[in-house]
Write a protein that holds these residues in place. Structure first.
Motif, PDB file in Angstrom:
ATOM      1  N   LEU A   2       0.747  -1.041   0.265  1.00 14.42           N
ATOM      2  CA  LEU A   2      -0.006   0.181  -0.067  1.00 14.42           C
ATOM      3  C   LEU A   2       0.720   1.182   0.354  1.00 14.42           C
ATOM      4  O   LEU A   2       0.426   1.928  -0.733  1.00 14.42           O
ATOM      5  CB  LEU A   2      -0.996   0.743   1.432  1.00 14.42           C
ATOM      6  N   MET A  12       1.829   1.589  -3.734  1.00 19.26           N
ATOM      7  CA  MET A  12       0.442   2.238  -3.953  1.00 19.26           C
ATOM      8  C   MET A  12       0.046   3.909  -3.921  1.00 19.26           C
ATOM      9  O   MET A  12       0.022   4.304  -5.334  1.00 19.26           O
ATOM     10  CB  MET A  12      -0.325   1.958  -3.896  1.00 19.26           C
ATOM     11  N   LYS A  32       3.359   6.217  -5.960  1.00 17.08           N
ATOM     12  CA  LYS A  32       3.472   5.937  -7.382  1.00 17.08           C
ATOM     13  C   LYS A  32       1.982   6.319  -7.212  1.00 17.08           C
ATOM     14  O   LYS A  32       2.065   6.873  -8.448  1.00 17.08           O
ATOM     15  CB  LYS A  32       3.922   4.605  -7.845  1.00 17.08           C
ATOM     16  N   VAL A  79      -0.943   4.525  -7.822  1.00 20.63           N
ATOM     17  CA  VAL A  79      -1.679   4.554  -8.629  1.00 20.63           C
ATOM     18  C   VAL A  79      -2.329   3.290  -7.628  1.00 20.63           C
ATOM     19  O   VAL A  79      -2.798   2.989  -6.142  1.00 20.63           O
ATOM     20  CB  VAL A  79      -0.439   2.861  -9.209  1.00 20.63           C
ATOM     21  N   GLY A  80      -3.895   2.789  -8.231  1.00 25.37           N
ATOM     22  CA  GLY A  80      -4.694   1.835  -7.482  1.00 25.37           C
ATOM     23  C   GLY A  80      -4.315   0.314  -7.931  1.00 25.37           C
ATOM     24  O   GLY A  80      -5.232  -0.414  -7.066  1.00 25.37           O
ATOM     25  N   ALA A  81      -2.978   0.044  -7.906  1.00 23.28           N
ATOM     26  CA  ALA A  81      -2.918  -0.944  -8.497  1.00 23.28           C
ATOM     27  C   ALA A  81      -1.343  -1.421  -8.436  1.00 23.28           C
ATOM     28  O   ALA A  81      -1.142  -0.645  -9.521  1.00 23.28           O
ATOM     29  CB  ALA A  81      -3.310  -2.502  -9.316  1.00 23.28           C
ATOM     30  N   LEU A  82      -0.704  -2.527  -8.177  1.00 19.57           N
ATOM     31  CA  LEU A  82      -0.102  -3.325  -9.221  1.00 19.57           C
ATOM     32  C   LEU A  82       0.217  -4.731  -9.108  1.00 19.57           C
ATOM     33  O   LEU A  82      -0.192  -5.677  -8.586  1.00 19.57           O
ATOM     34  CB  LEU A  82       1.064  -2.817  -7.370  1.00 19.57           C
ATOM     35  N   SER A 130      -4.630  -5.406  -5.404  1.00 17.16           N
ATOM     36  CA  SER A 130      -5.659  -3.802  -5.930  1.00 17.16           C
ATOM     37  C   SER A 130      -5.859  -2.574  -4.462  1.00 17.16           C
ATOM     38  O   SER A 130      -6.270  -3.982  -3.887  1.00 17.16           O
ATOM     39  CB  SER A 130      -6.293  -3.897  -6.539  1.00 17.16           C
ATOM     40  N   GLU A 131      -6.286  -1.245  -4.397  1.00 12.30           N
ATOM     41  CA  GLU A 131      -7.344  -1.167  -3.554  1.00 12.30           C
ATOM     42  C   GLU A 131      -7.924  -2.161  -3.402  1.00 12.30           C
ATOM     43  O   GLU A 131      -9.145  -1.839  -2.059  1.00 12.30           O
ATOM     44  CB  GLU A 131      -7.148   0.599  -3.689  1.00 12.30           C
TER      45      GLU A 131
END
Length: 144
Positions: A27, A30, A33, A35-38, A51-52
């Motif tokens: 997290l 995330m 960066k 972003v909502g997913a890695l 993802s979130e």
């Protein structure tokens, strides 16, 4: 329009983590960066996506802790990928049919980027606006 055209505008930054770190650490990446997913990559292979949504549904709602849970325990698996030459309508169909929001772009075993549902919708809207502009020009006789 193709996935490659989206990546040429968006860029091909790929943010990833390994599956053995804590969800909390994931997290943090995330957030850094924005972003909502890695992508979760172990030994140069995509093994999942964090993802979130995974966090909300598999940590918060199940009274687990992000510091005490590993990414591999909550990440989405069964990753669907696309090629850079794939059409955005194909991607939209995949995302809608499989109820996913992110598609890693892979070519010859290399990850070239990730497209999100937002990227696809934006591209479709731009494409439709261009068609409307051309039709308007044709109807009004201003087309060259």
């Amino acid at each position: 329009m193709t996935v490659n055209q989206i990546l040429s505008v968006k860029g091909n930054n790929v943010f990833s983590i390994v599956s053995t770190i804590s969800v909390y650490e994931g997290l943090k990446v995330m957030g850094e960066k924005n972003v909502g997913a890695l992508l979760v990559i172990d030994d140069n292979e995509i093994v999942g996506i964090l993802s979130e949504r995974d966090y909300a549904r598999k940590i918060v709602l199940k009274d687990k802790t992000s510091k005490g849970t590993l990414v591999k325990d909550i990440m989405g698996t069964g990753i669907i990928t696309v090629k850079p030459t794939d059409d955005i309508n194909f991607c939209m169909g995949l995302m809608s049919g499989k109820r996913i929001r992110h598609l890693p772009v892979v070519d010859n075993g290399s990850v070239l980027g990730v497209v999100s549902i937002g990227d696809i919708v934006k591209a479709v809207i731009e494409d439709q606006q261009e068609i409307i502009h051309h039709l308007d020009s044709y109807i009004n006789g201003t087309q060259i």
